[in-house]
Design an enzyme around this catalytic site. Structure first.
Site, PDB file in Angstrom:
ATOM      1  CE1 TYR A 237      -4.155  -1.863   0.654  1.00 16.81           C
ATOM      2  CE2 TYR A 237      -2.547  -3.399   1.521  1.00 16.81           C
ATOM      3  CZ  TYR A 237      -3.814  -3.131   1.060  1.00 16.81           C
ATOM      4  OH  TYR A 237      -4.746  -4.135   0.992  1.00 16.81           O
TER       5      TYR A 237
ATOM      6  CG  HIS B 243      -8.437  -1.518  -4.084  1.00 16.12           C
ATOM      7  ND1 HIS B 243      -8.908  -2.745  -3.698  1.00 16.12           N
ATOM      8  CD2 HIS B 243      -9.515  -0.794  -4.447  1.00 16.12           C
ATOM      9  CE1 HIS B 243     -10.222  -2.759  -3.824  1.00 16.12           C
ATOM     10  NE2 HIS B 243     -10.616  -1.586  -4.274  1.00 16.12           N
TER      11      HIS B 243
ATOM     12  CE  LYS C 164      -4.108  -5.240  -5.293  1.00 18.27           C
ATOM     13  NZ  LYS C 164      -5.333  -4.593  -5.657  1.00 18.27           N
TER      14      LYS C 164
END
Length: 176
Positions: free
Chosen positions: A112, A122, A153
């Site tokens: 993060y 997220h 991601k």
């Protein structure tokens, strides 16, 4: 002024904080652990990190305190590649990022960004830890990249050298 130390118990492959007030403080203060059945469960990396920082005392089930060197050895026996993962985890934490486990993605950590709150925002990256002597096949590299891309991601590879320094490589998709 002396730093406040919290108390936890080593249980299986995790460390559990039973006290509700302590759990809330650790979770809210630094996004440590996750709540399971009202108890805060810390990953081995989180527990060892907090213990090294003298913020967490850890005891075994017999009530005997586990000191840092013994805790590291226990973690190494419980988790393959623990020390490598711990080096990367510590480096990220010290840089202000929040690493959380990413086993369900096949990675080492979800990472993060600084200032974000896990659970509310997220993770930006899925991170794979490597040491400078490891090689990654193109097949494995492609699989890592596909998994990261499929869960929206970025792929991040953290390479630790023999001196314990970590270099990060972010991999992005490029359309040609």
């Amino acid at each position: 002024m002396k730093k406040k130390e919290y108390i936890a118990v080593f249980a299986g492959n995790k460390v559990v904080v039973n006290d509700q007030a302590i759990s809330s403080t650790l979770s809210n203060k630094g996004s440590f652990g996750s709540f399971v059945n009202g108890k805060l469960e810390l990953s081995l990396e989180e527990a060892v990190y907090l213990n090294q920082k003298k913020e967490l005392k850890i005891y075994n089930s017999d009530g005997k305190q586990i000191r840092f060197p013994e805790l590291v050895e226990l973690a190494r026996r419980k988790q393959k590649r623990f020390w490598l993962r711990y080096l990367v985890f510590t480096d990220l934490r010290n840089l202000g990022y929040i690493p959380k486990t990413a086993f369900k993605y096949g990675g080492d950590f979800r990472v993060y960004n600084k200032g974000t709150t896990p659970g509310k925002e997220h993770a930006e990256w899925i991170l794979y830890c490597s040491d400078e002597h490891e090689s990654v096949s193109m097949l494995n590299f492609s699989a890592m990249n596909r998994v990261a891309h499929s869960v929206r991601k970025k792929l991040l590879i953290g390479v630790a050298d023999d001196e314990g320094s970590v270099t990060y490589y972010e991999i992005n998709w490029v359309r040609m």
